[in-house]
Write a protein that holds these residues in place. Structure first.
Motif, PDB file in Angstrom:
ATOM      1  N   HIS A  87     -95.781 -47.428 -69.580  1.00 27.74           N
ATOM      2  CA  HIS A  87     -95.898 -46.332 -68.613  1.00 27.74           C
ATOM      3  C   HIS A  87     -95.235 -46.687 -67.279  1.00 27.74           C
ATOM      4  N   LEU A  88     -95.070 -47.980 -66.996  1.00 25.48           N
ATOM      5  CA  LEU A  88     -94.432 -48.404 -65.749  1.00 25.48           C
ATOM      6  C   LEU A  88     -92.914 -48.314 -65.806  1.00 25.48           C
ATOM      7  N   MET A  89     -92.354 -48.055 -66.996  1.00 26.48           N
ATOM      8  CA  MET A  89     -90.896 -47.980 -67.113  1.00 26.48           C
ATOM      9  C   MET A  89     -90.306 -46.913 -66.200  1.00 26.48           C
ATOM     10  N   LEU A  90     -90.990 -45.798 -66.028  1.00 25.54           N
ATOM     11  CA  LEU A  90     -90.472 -44.745 -65.158  1.00 25.54           C
ATOM     12  C   LEU A  90     -90.406 -45.209 -63.711  1.00 25.54           C
ATOM     13  N   GLN A  91     -91.402 -45.961 -63.279  1.00 21.62           N
ATOM     14  CA  GLN A  91     -91.377 -46.474 -61.910  1.00 21.62           C
ATOM     15  C   GLN A  91     -90.250 -47.471 -61.729  1.00 21.62           C
ATOM     16  N   GLU A  92     -90.008 -48.298 -62.752  1.00 25.61           N
ATOM     17  CA  GLU A  92     -88.897 -49.245 -62.668  1.00 25.61           C
ATOM     18  C   GLU A  92     -87.562 -48.511 -62.629  1.00 25.61           C
ATOM     19  N   LEU A  93     -87.436 -47.479 -63.444  1.00 28.84           N
ATOM     20  CA  LEU A  93     -86.188 -46.740 -63.534  1.00 28.84           C
ATOM     21  C   LEU A  93     -85.848 -46.010 -62.242  1.00 28.84           C
ATOM     22  N   TYR A  94     -86.836 -45.390 -61.608  1.00 27.78           N
ATOM     23  CA  TYR A  94     -86.584 -44.569 -60.432  1.00 27.78           C
ATOM     24  C   TYR A  94     -87.010 -45.238 -59.133  1.00 27.78           C
ATOM     25  N   ASP A  95     -87.203 -46.551 -59.137  1.00 29.53           N
ATOM     26  CA  ASP A  95     -87.585 -47.265 -57.924  1.00 29.53           C
ATOM     27  C   ASP A  95     -86.449 -47.190 -56.901  1.00 29.53           C
ATOM     28  N   SER A  96     -86.769 -46.763 -55.703  1.00 26.40           N
ATOM     29  CA  SER A  96     -85.734 -46.609 -54.667  1.00 26.40           C
ATOM     30  C   SER A  96     -85.172 -47.960 -54.228  1.00 26.40           C
ATOM     31  N   ASP A  97     -85.887 -49.060 -54.460  1.00 27.31           N
ATOM     32  CA  ASP A  97     -85.411 -50.389 -54.076  1.00 27.31           C
ATOM     33  C   ASP A  97     -84.658 -51.095 -55.206  1.00 27.31           C
ATOM     34  N   ARG A  98     -84.480 -50.428 -56.338  1.00 29.40           N
ATOM     35  CA  ARG A  98     -83.791 -51.043 -57.474  1.00 29.40           C
ATOM     36  C   ARG A  98     -82.333 -51.311 -57.117  1.00 29.40           C
ATOM     37  N   ILE A  99     -81.842 -52.488 -57.473  1.00 28.87           N
ATOM     38  CA  ILE A  99     -80.456 -52.848 -57.201  1.00 28.87           C
ATOM     39  C   ILE A  99     -79.578 -52.183 -58.253  1.00 28.87           C
ATOM     40  N   LYS A 100     -78.596 -51.412 -57.813  1.00 26.00           N
ATOM     41  CA  LYS A 100     -77.748 -50.643 -58.724  1.00 26.00           C
ATOM     42  C   LYS A 100     -76.296 -51.087 -58.712  1.00 26.00           C
ATOM     43  N   VAL A 101     -75.936 -51.980 -57.823  1.00 30.63           N
ATOM     44  CA  VAL A 101     -74.559 -52.468 -57.712  1.00 30.63           C
ATOM     45  C   VAL A 101     -74.584 -53.995 -57.668  1.00 30.63           C
ATOM     46  N   PRO A 102     -73.465 -54.647 -57.981  1.00 30.92           N
ATOM     47  CA  PRO A 102     -73.425 -56.119 -57.866  1.00 30.92           C
ATOM     48  C   PRO A 102     -73.613 -56.549 -56.415  1.00 30.92           C
ATOM     49  N   MET A 103     -74.256 -57.694 -56.249  1.00 31.31           N
ATOM     50  CA  MET A 103     -74.492 -58.243 -54.911  1.00 31.31           C
ATOM     51  C   MET A 103     -73.845 -59.626 -54.831  1.00 31.31           C
ATOM     52  N   LYS A 104     -73.287 -59.951 -53.663  1.00 31.19           N
ATOM     53  CA  LYS A 104     -72.625 -61.242 -53.462  1.00 31.19           C
ATOM     54  C   LYS A 104     -73.309 -61.988 -52.324  1.00 31.19           C
ATOM     55  N   ARG A 105     -73.589 -63.263 -52.553  1.00 33.16           N
ATOM     56  CA  ARG A 105     -74.187 -64.108 -51.519  1.00 33.16           C
ATOM     57  C   ARG A 105     -73.120 -64.447 -50.492  1.00 33.16           C
ATOM     58  N   THR A 106     -73.430 -64.259 -49.217  1.00 37.30           N
ATOM     59  CA  THR A 106     -72.477 -64.596 -48.157  1.00 37.30           C
ATOM     60  C   THR A 106     -72.893 -65.840 -47.386  1.00 37.30           C
ATOM     61  N   ASN A 107     -74.125 -66.278 -47.547  1.00 33.78           N
ATOM     62  CA  ASN A 107     -74.606 -67.482 -46.871  1.00 33.78           C
ATOM     63  C   ASN A 107     -74.520 -68.650 -47.849  1.00 33.78           C
ATOM     64  N   PRO A 108     -73.673 -69.669 -47.584  1.00 36.98           N
ATOM     65  CA  PRO A 108     -73.548 -70.792 -48.520  1.00 36.98           C
ATOM     66  C   PRO A 108     -74.778 -71.700 -48.555  1.00 36.98           C
ATOM     67  N   GLN A 109     -75.624 -71.636 -47.516  1.00 36.37           N
ATOM     68  CA  GLN A 109     -76.829 -72.473 -47.508  1.00 36.37           C
ATOM     69  C   GLN A 109     -77.849 -71.912 -48.482  1.00 36.37           C
ATOM     70  N   LYS A 110     -78.492 -72.829 -49.205  1.00 39.78           N
ATOM     71  CA  LYS A 110     -79.520 -72.418 -50.153  1.00 39.78           C
ATOM     72  C   LYS A 110     -80.805 -73.157 -49.835  1.00 39.78           C
ATOM     73  N   GLY A 111     -81.906 -72.594 -50.243  1.00 38.14           N
ATOM     74  CA  GLY A 111     -83.180 -73.257 -50.045  1.00 38.14           C
ATOM     75  C   GLY A 111     -84.281 -72.259 -49.760  1.00 38.14           C
ATOM     76  N   ARG A 112     -85.489 -72.777 -49.780  1.00 40.53           N
ATOM     77  CA  ARG A 112     -86.649 -71.940 -49.513  1.00 40.53           C
ATOM     78  C   ARG A 112     -86.647 -71.497 -48.059  1.00 40.53           C
ATOM     79  N   GLY A 113     -86.821 -70.197 -47.853  1.00 39.23           N
ATOM     80  CA  GLY A 113     -86.857 -69.658 -46.503  1.00 39.23           C
ATOM     81  C   GLY A 113     -85.486 -69.374 -45.913  1.00 39.23           C
TER      82      GLY A 113
END
Length: 161
Positions: A87-113
């Motif tokens: 039943h949660l599939m509809l919420q996943e499908l129509y979630d306004s925060d769902r990522i719909k395009v590829p995303m690229k990291r621009t910050n080379p630093q990695k780590g928690r925070g």
């Protein structure tokens, strides 16, 4: 107000009789609603992607938009029911925060925070970046460093040649 045991039992019995008598009436109202919906949409058979079981399900589609989920009525696996994940599939499908395009990291630093500072890119840019990296690994004879993970349900993770 004080109520004794006998009056309580009488009231409970009356409520039970009323509920039993109104059950068929409420059921007919529910089916009438479903018949009215069937005129404005259709049930499309599919599978649930909520977990690794892939239970058979059906989506009710109105005006090109899925509005309801139920288990496939013809299935002997789930007998027309789906669990809460289905039943949660509809919420996943129509979630306004769902990522719909590829995303690229621009910050080379990695780590928690550390903010990765993702920015949206086009599909052509994403595919070119992956192809360039694959060609670089091939040129450097480091193809063993390449790993493709596309999702736990995709043919690339379940098909073994």
């Amino acid at each position: 107000m004080r109520i004794n045991r006998r009056e309580f039992l009488k009231a409970t019995a009356a409520a039970g009789i009323l509920a039993a008598a109104s059950g068929p009436i409420l059921n007919s109202l529910a089916f009438a609603d479903e018949k009215a919906q069937a005129e404005t949409g259709s049930w499309i058979a599919s599978t649930c992607q909520g977990c690794t079981q892939w239970c058979p399900c059906e989506f009710f589609v109105q005006d090109g938009r899925a509005v309801k989920v139920r288990g496939n009525q013809l299935s002997k696996v789930n007998h027309g029911f789906v669990c809460p994940r289905g039943h949660l599939m509809l919420q996943e499908l129509y979630d306004s925060d769902r990522i719909k395009v590829p995303m690229k990291r621009t910050n080379p630093q990695k780590g928690r925070g550390v903010d990765p500072k993702f920015v949206p890119i086009t599909w052509d840019e994403a595919l070119d970046a992956v192809a360039d990296k694959m060609m670089e690994l091939r040129k450097d004879n480091e193809t063993h460093k390449f790993l493709l993970i596309r999702g736990r349900y995709s043919p690339t993770t379940t098909y073994i040649a």
